[in-house]
Scaffold this motif. Sequence first.
Motif, PDB file in Angstrom:
ATOM      1  N   PHE A   1       0.857  -1.150   0.166  1.00  4.67           N
ATOM      2  CA  PHE A   1      -0.035   0.106   0.039  1.00  4.67           C
ATOM      3  C   PHE A   1       0.961   1.192   0.071  1.00  4.67           C
ATOM      4  O   PHE A   1       1.831   1.182   0.718  1.00  4.67           O
ATOM      5  N   PHE A   2       0.606   2.284  -0.843  1.00  7.51           N
ATOM      6  CA  PHE A   2       1.238   3.576  -0.893  1.00  7.51           C
ATOM      7  C   PHE A   2       0.093   4.709  -0.106  1.00  7.51           C
ATOM      8  O   PHE A   2      -0.899   4.987  -0.797  1.00  7.51           O
ATOM      9  N   THR A   3       0.608   5.177   1.066  1.00  2.32           N
ATOM     10  CA  THR A   3       0.111   6.312   1.651  1.00  2.32           C
ATOM     11  C   THR A   3      -1.288   6.340   1.489  1.00  2.32           C
ATOM     12  O   THR A   3      -1.753   7.271   0.711  1.00  2.32           O
ATOM     13  N   VAL A   4      -2.356   5.459   2.235  1.00  2.00           N
ATOM     14  CA  VAL A   4      -3.635   5.581   2.069  1.00  2.00           C
ATOM     15  C   VAL A   4      -4.298   6.644   2.835  1.00  2.00           C
ATOM     16  O   VAL A   4      -3.955   7.102   3.901  1.00  2.00           O
ATOM     17  N   TYR A   5      -5.388   7.206   2.453  1.00  3.49           N
ATOM     18  CA  TYR A   5      -6.049   8.397   2.964  1.00  3.49           C
ATOM     19  C   TYR A   5      -7.396   8.393   2.557  1.00  3.49           C
ATOM     20  O   TYR A   5      -7.742   7.834   1.506  1.00  3.49           O
ATOM     21  N   GLY A   6      -8.160   9.169   3.283  1.00  2.00           N
ATOM     22  CA  GLY A   6      -9.690   9.338   3.179  1.00  2.00           C
ATOM     23  C   GLY A   6     -10.463   9.601   4.314  1.00  2.00           C
ATOM     24  O   GLY A   6      -9.826   9.419   5.473  1.00  2.00           O
ATOM     25  N   PRO A   7     -11.794   9.618   4.445  1.00  2.00           N
ATOM     26  CA  PRO A   7     -12.551   9.618   5.347  1.00  2.00           C
ATOM     27  C   PRO A   7     -12.508   8.277   6.105  1.00  2.00           C
ATOM     28  O   PRO A   7     -12.198   7.285   5.777  1.00  2.00           O
ATOM     29  N   TRP A   8     -12.509   8.494   7.553  1.00  2.00           N
ATOM     30  CA  TRP A   8     -12.205   7.375   8.708  1.00  2.00           C
ATOM     31  C   TRP A   8     -10.939   6.807   8.738  1.00  2.00           C
ATOM     32  O   TRP A   8     -10.588   5.944   9.034  1.00  2.00           O
ATOM     33  N   GLY A   9      -9.899   7.734   8.148  1.00  2.00           N
ATOM     34  CA  GLY A   9      -8.386   7.579   8.361  1.00  2.00           C
ATOM     35  C   GLY A   9      -7.822   7.402   9.743  1.00  2.00           C
ATOM     36  O   GLY A   9      -8.509   7.815  10.543  1.00  2.00           O
TER      37      GLY A   9
ATOM     38  N   PHE B   1      -0.012   9.511  -2.621  1.00  2.00           N
ATOM     39  CA  PHE B   1      -1.165   9.493  -1.795  1.00  2.00           C
ATOM     40  C   PHE B   1      -2.324   8.769  -2.394  1.00  2.00           C
ATOM     41  O   PHE B   1      -2.523   8.976  -3.803  1.00  2.00           O
ATOM     42  N   THR B   2      -2.879   7.769  -1.894  1.00  2.00           N
ATOM     43  CA  THR B   2      -3.977   6.704  -2.701  1.00  2.00           C
ATOM     44  C   THR B   2      -5.145   6.939  -1.928  1.00  2.00           C
ATOM     45  O   THR B   2      -5.067   6.392  -0.726  1.00  2.00           O
ATOM     46  N   PHE B   3      -6.141   7.087  -2.774  1.00  2.00           N
ATOM     47  CA  PHE B   3      -7.737   7.319  -1.758  1.00  2.00           C
ATOM     48  C   PHE B   3      -8.061   5.956  -1.376  1.00  2.00           C
ATOM     49  O   PHE B   3      -8.051   4.884  -2.325  1.00  2.00           O
TER      50      PHE B   3
END
Length: 340
Positions: free
Chosen positions: A183-191, A222-224
């Motif tokens: 995984f590459f720098t996962v981000y988003g709601p509920w992070g 950054f990966t959603f």
Amino acid sequence: MKKYLITGAAGFIGSKVVEELLLKNHSVVGIDSLNNYYNPELKKQRLRNIQNSKNNNNWKFIECNIKDAVTLKKIFYDFRPEIVINLAAQAGVRYSIINPNAYIESNLVGFANILEMCRQLKIEHLLYASSSSVYGANRKMPYDENHSVNHPISLYAATKRSNELMAHSYSNLYGLKSTGLRFFTVYGPWGRPDMAPMIFAKSILSREPIKIFNDGKMKRDFTFIDDIVKAVCKCSLKYPESNDKFDYLNPEPSTSFAPHKIFNIGNSSPINLLEFIEILENALGIRAKKTFSPLQSGDVLETFANTKKLKEWINYEPTTNIKNGVKKFADWFLKTGYKY
């Protein structure tokens, strides 16, 4: 329909994977230790989100730490899953410097327990979370699955690379079909609150300075979260096979004579950290106060995923660009995320 067991089910990625699998009418047992590495209330709220999602009658949650071999064995034998997705791990590069034992217990001992259960029950497919951090000191961009990963610069990275090697050995010895996902720098709601988007958003809204390492001269792919979840679920249903054309004289790291594969999951669009902050400022409507600090031990300067192999494998392509993804994150943070 498949029977899934998801570890780390109350985590950022795990909870969203569970929701997606339930939406597709699969049966899911989730386990998580609900530890206090970050606010357990956030994990509990993710579980409530799952409980409120569609097809929740196909869902069961059990609190368990994967280092607890006895309890883990009972869960496996009671439920008898067909597919296991291991997303439980002690996360964080910097925390591994101050609390290394947590990484040994969860990422090594815990993962060994998972492998043993998969072997004993002859699980159809094991997916497990690896990380872009395994590329370590490598500066060749974009990161390709066939690049060297023999120079980790943090214990966290070393444990993730160890997972890849451990899984490969079980694939070779016992025919366990396994797939590692970097995984590459996962981000988003509920992070996760320990990651940059949450840390920055909280500081910006409270008018406190954000700490920017290496004077902002860093890039991240950054990966959603929605793109990650899509790839995980599709990979789970495509089992790796042995490569009959494996070249023993020139071995390719991402494939094997054993039924084991490794893939990058990223956005393939690295962005400068200062540019990311500017996009977040615009989404929140507030300018950040900034302080600059040297590069931290264990941090890499840049990440950049080559996802060509994943595209060939499951026809994966990310669909959320950074501006849209940050906007979705910021909207959620303003509504809910500030609590955590």
